[in-house]
Design a protein around this motif. Structure first.
Motif, PDB file in Angstrom:
ATOM      1  N   ALA A 279       0.826  -1.210   0.000  1.00 50.27           N
ATOM      2  CA  ALA A 279       0.000   0.000   0.000  1.00 50.27           C
ATOM      3  C   ALA A 279       0.859   1.259   0.000  1.00 50.27           C
ATOM      4  CB  ALA A 279      -0.915   0.001   1.223  1.00 50.27           C
ATOM      5  N   THR A 280       2.000   1.222   0.721  1.00 48.10           N
ATOM      6  CA  THR A 280       2.900   2.389   0.719  1.00 48.10           C
ATOM      7  C   THR A 280       3.531   2.579  -0.665  1.00 48.10           C
ATOM      8  OG1 THR A 280       4.818   1.088   1.468  1.00 48.10           O
ATOM      9  CG2 THR A 280       3.427   2.095   3.173  1.00 48.10           C
ATOM     10  N   ALA A 281       3.758   1.468  -1.362  1.00 48.60           N
ATOM     11  CA  ALA A 281       4.321   1.573  -2.723  1.00 48.60           C
ATOM     12  C   ALA A 281       3.287   2.191  -3.670  1.00 48.60           C
ATOM     13  CB  ALA A 281       4.730   0.193  -3.219  1.00 48.60           C
ATOM     14  N   ARG A 282       2.026   1.801  -3.506  1.00 41.75           N
ATOM     15  CA  ARG A 282       0.981   2.393  -4.355  1.00 41.75           C
ATOM     16  C   ARG A 282       0.817   3.875  -4.064  1.00 41.75           C
ATOM     17  NH1 ARG A 282      -1.602  -2.518  -3.055  1.00 41.75           N
ATOM     18  NH2 ARG A 282      -2.867  -1.473  -1.458  1.00 41.75           N
ATOM     19  N   ALA A 283       1.104   4.267  -2.802  1.00 35.68           N
ATOM     20  CA  ALA A 283       1.002   5.680  -2.429  1.00 35.68           C
ATOM     21  C   ALA A 283       2.272   6.457  -2.778  1.00 35.68           C
ATOM     22  CB  ALA A 283       0.715   5.800  -0.933  1.00 35.68           C
ATOM     23  N   SER A 284       3.261   5.768  -3.364  1.00 34.58           N
ATOM     24  CA  SER A 284       4.531   6.385  -3.809  1.00 34.58           C
ATOM     25  C   SER A 284       5.288   7.043  -2.664  1.00 34.58           C
ATOM     26  CB  SER A 284       4.255   7.417  -4.919  1.00 34.58           C
ATOM     27  OG  SER A 284       3.598   6.802  -6.009  1.00 34.58           O
ATOM     28  N   LEU A 285       5.289   6.413  -1.471  1.00 35.78           N
ATOM     29  CA  LEU A 285       6.064   6.940  -0.353  1.00 35.78           C
ATOM     30  C   LEU A 285       7.536   6.616  -0.548  1.00 35.78           C
ATOM     31  CD1 LEU A 285       3.915   6.011   2.799  1.00 35.78           C
ATOM     32  CD2 LEU A 285       3.937   8.143   1.515  1.00 35.78           C
ATOM     33  N   PRO A 286       8.423   7.526  -0.148  1.00 35.36           N
ATOM     34  CA  PRO A 286       9.859   7.230  -0.236  1.00 35.36           C
ATOM     35  C   PRO A 286      10.209   6.051   0.681  1.00 35.36           C
ATOM     36  CG  PRO A 286       9.462   9.275   0.963  1.00 35.36           C
ATOM     37  CD  PRO A 286       8.157   8.878   0.362  1.00 35.36           C
ATOM     38  N   PRO A 287      11.285   5.300   0.372  1.00 38.96           N
ATOM     39  CA  PRO A 287      11.618   4.084   1.129  1.00 38.96           C
ATOM     40  C   PRO A 287      11.721   4.290   2.642  1.00 38.96           C
ATOM     41  CG  PRO A 287      12.949   4.206  -0.855  1.00 38.96           C
ATOM     42  CD  PRO A 287      12.188   5.496  -0.773  1.00 38.96           C
ATOM     43  N   SER A 288      12.358   5.372   3.074  1.00 45.96           N
ATOM     44  CA  SER A 288      12.520   5.585   4.520  1.00 45.96           C
ATOM     45  C   SER A 288      11.169   5.786   5.202  1.00 45.96           C
ATOM     46  CB  SER A 288      13.431   6.793   4.768  1.00 45.96           C
ATOM     47  OG  SER A 288      12.860   7.971   4.206  1.00 45.96           O
ATOM     48  N   GLU A 289      10.282   6.535   4.548  1.00 50.59           N
ATOM     49  CA  GLU A 289       8.964   6.786   5.123  1.00 50.59           C
ATOM     50  C   GLU A 289       8.113   5.507   5.081  1.00 50.59           C
ATOM     51  OE1 GLU A 289       5.599  10.330   4.947  1.00 50.59           O
ATOM     52  OE2 GLU A 289       7.237  10.272   3.489  1.00 50.59           O
ATOM     53  N   ALA A 290       8.247   4.733   4.006  1.00 54.45           N
ATOM     54  CA  ALA A 290       7.521   3.463   3.905  1.00 54.45           C
ATOM     55  C   ALA A 290       7.944   2.519   5.029  1.00 54.45           C
ATOM     56  CB  ALA A 290       7.772   2.821   2.547  1.00 54.45           C
ATOM     57  N   ASP A 291       9.265   2.473   5.291  1.00 48.19           N
ATOM     58  CA  ASP A 291       9.757   1.618   6.377  1.00 48.19           C
ATOM     59  C   ASP A 291       9.169   2.045   7.721  1.00 48.19           C
ATOM     60  OD1 ASP A 291      11.264   0.163   4.613  1.00 48.19           O
ATOM     61  OD2 ASP A 291      13.150   1.229   5.038  1.00 48.19           O
ATOM     62  N   ALA A 292       9.081   3.360   7.940  1.00 48.33           N
ATOM     63  CA  ALA A 292       8.535   3.865   9.204  1.00 48.33           C
ATOM     64  C   ALA A 292       7.067   3.477   9.366  1.00 48.33           C
ATOM     65  CB  ALA A 292       8.698   5.381   9.269  1.00 48.33           C
ATOM     66  N   VAL A 293       6.295   3.572   8.279  1.00 49.71           N
ATOM     67  CA  VAL A 293       4.871   3.205   8.332  1.00 49.71           C
ATOM     68  C   VAL A 293       4.715   1.714   8.618  1.00 49.71           C
ATOM     69  CG1 VAL A 293       2.748   2.982   6.970  1.00 49.71           C
ATOM     70  CG2 VAL A 293       4.090   5.096   6.863  1.00 49.71           C
ATOM     71  N   VAL A 294       5.510   0.890   7.920  1.00 48.30           N
ATOM     72  CA  VAL A 294       5.419  -0.565   8.107  1.00 48.30           C
ATOM     73  C   VAL A 294       5.823  -0.946   9.526  1.00 48.30           C
ATOM     74  CG1 VAL A 294       6.395  -2.784   7.402  1.00 48.30           C
ATOM     75  CG2 VAL A 294       5.744  -1.099   5.666  1.00 48.30           C
TER      76      VAL A 294
END
Length: 532
Positions: free
Chosen positions: A470-485
């Motif tokens: 879902a973070t990839a579909r939202a085009s979040l940068p890798p560091s922010e995606a890691d924080a969300v996960v």
């Protein structure tokens, strides 16, 4: 051996009734995949199954009196077999719900009250205590075999084969049903249609409100179909259920006053051991089904185990429940039901606390297995006593009615366990995840807003891989995606612990309802009765 033939037939039926739910719980992830749905939808199907049984179990007991208990038992098995066959070929979720939740559930409402009464009618004194210990043990065996066999079949073949096999077992039981001593039907029994409608509607509204609380919200609207004065409809639906149940009670008392057959004789609740036994049966199943909904999610969604691996991890609870339930007659010689049940609740409390320490990001197999074994021991101690307590607290004429009340309490507890503990789990996941991302400086306001929109649309208990997608579909940068996960992974563990903690709270409160359980050994009471 001949005197135990009836117990073989009745015990096999009890085993079959329990097998279903344990198979469904361990197959949650596969059902979600097969029907392209969410965990909350499968939660609803499981809850509907136990709700149908809770709503119509007393009616099933009355029909058993009217038709004859053995005939009702046989008719119920036929209905159950039809439901199993439909479930095994269900192409869509609604057909699964129809076959399993509705048709199988209605079949069980005829089978189980008749089963409880037929056991009591076939055996006396110590033999009855042994028989109920075996029935409780076979319920434990169903819980043991369900996750393991169901998990293996689900993983390497298909869960549909379990339900196809149930049809074969039903046919085998029907071929041997004449081994069970019958009681003649009561021509005086009249079915209270108004009572059936009011009790079913009241229980349905009550459980529906609790079940939907995870998506509707309790007070603040989350994603409800409508609002009431700006509030979520949850408490209003629960309150409506309470009002309808109060109307049901008034209706039944009115019928009793006019010497008409009520669906439930509320005078039975004046029998303290029966009242206490029913309360404990409700609590036992609320705790057990709540945990059996929560734990597979931890194993499958968080740890990524398949259905068979999940069944293996649940084996200790099932085996210990079987062994402890089978010791009921032996324990009954040295301690009273009240003492045994209280010990069982204390063991359950230890198990839930132990489980809290075992739920962590990396699975500790030894600690988890020991917690499961202790959980099974506590459940088995309760199962070894409660069936005998409820049936021994009433006379021959009231046994079908007591059996209906017994299984109503069990299935209402199962419904509330899946709905309430599941609701607490999802609610805790939402709140914890929201706090995690709000307090994390690595997550931008745009990502928080995106998460808020997703939460508002409804949350399901999904894997971290799905969150990362879902973070990839939202085009979040890798560091922010890691924080969300990472925030979601922490929220998963916290919400699971809160759900287990809720089960521990129910266990603690349940101790208050043991006061009126028999304080003398049931076997000793029976011996005194024979001596006099």
């Amino acid at each position: 051996m001949k005197r135990w033939r009836a117990l073989i037939v009745l015990g096999t039926a009890q085993f079959l009734m329990v097998l279903d739910t344990s198979v469904m719980n361990v197959s949650i992830s596969q059902l979600v995949h097969d029907f392209h749905t969410e965990v909350t939808a499968i939660q609803g199907v499981i809850t509907l199954y136990t709700l149908v049984m809770a709503a119509f179990m007393i009616t099933g007991g009355k029909l058993g009196d009217k038709l004859g208990r053995r005939r009702a038992f046989a008719v119920g098995l036929v209905v159950y077999g039809v439901g199993s066959l439909l479930t095994s070929v269900a192409p869509t979720l609604w057909v699964l719900a129809l076959g399993w939740s509705v048709i199988e559930g209605l079949g069980a409402t005829l089978v189980l009250p008749a089963l409880a009464a037929l056991v009591a009618g076939a055996y006396r004194g110590r033999d009855r205590s042994v028989a109920y210990g075996v029935i409780g043990g076979l319920a434990g065996a169903g819980i043991a075999v369900g996750p393991l066999v169901g998990g293996w079949v689900t993983t390497y073949l298909t869960w549909r084969l379990v339900f196809a096999a149930e049809v074969v077992i039903v046919v085998a039981i029907l071929c041997c049903v004449r081994w069970v001593p019958d009681s003649p039907p009561s021509s005086r029994t009249r079915l209270d249609a108004g009572g059936v409608a009011l009790s079913a509607a009241g229980l349905a509204l009550l459980v529906l409100g609790v079940l939907q609380s995870s998506s509707w919200g309790w007070l603040k609207p989350r994603n409800p179909p409508f609002t009431v004065f700006g509030f979520a409809p949850t408490l209003f639906v629960v309150a409506a259920g309470g009002v309808v149940l109060a109307a049901f009670r008034a209706w039944e008392r009115r019928r009793e006053a006019h010497r008409q057959d009520p669906l439930v004789r509320f005078s039975l609740f004046a029998v303290p051991p029966l009242r206490s036994g029913l309360a404990m049966l409700l609590a036992q199943n609320l705790i057990l089904l709540g945990l059996f909904f929560t734990i597979p999610l931890y194993l499958q969604v968080v740890q990524g185990l398949n259905a068979f691996q999940t069944g293996l991890r649940l084996l200790p609870v099932s085996v210990m429940m079987l062994l402890a339930a089978m010791t009921g007659p032996l324990l009954g010689r040295i301690a009273s039901p009240r003492t045994i049940v209280r010990c069982g609740l204390l063991v359950l409390l230890v198990a839930t606390v132990w489980l809290l320490t075992s739920i962590r990001p990396a699975l500790d197999n030894l600690s988890f297995a020991l917690a499961m074994a202790v959980l099974g021991l506590g459940m088995g101690l309760l199962a070894s006593q409660l069936g005998n307590v409820t049936q021994s607290s009433v006379g021959e004429r009231e046994r079908s009615e007591a059996g209906g009340l017994q299984y109503t309490a069990q299935n209402l507890g199962s419904s509330l366990g899946t709905a309430l503990i599941g609701s607490i789990l999802i609610g805790a996941l939402v709140n914890t995840f929201t706090h995690q991302i709000d307090d994390n400086p690595k997550i931008s306001d745009a990502a928080r807003q995106e998460a808020a929109v997703s939460i508002e649309a409804g949350v399901s208990f999904v894997s971290t891989d799905q969150v990362r997608a879902a973070t990839a579909r939202a085009s979040l940068p890798p560091s922010e995606a890691d924080a969300v996960v990472d925030a979601y992974a922490d929220a998963q563990i916290d919400s699971l612990k809160i759900a287990v903690l809720a089960a521990a709270g129910v266990t603690l409160v349940s101790l208050l309802f043991t006061r009126h359980l028999p304080a003398t050994r049931l076997g000793a009471t029976a011996e005194q009765g024979r001596a006099s």
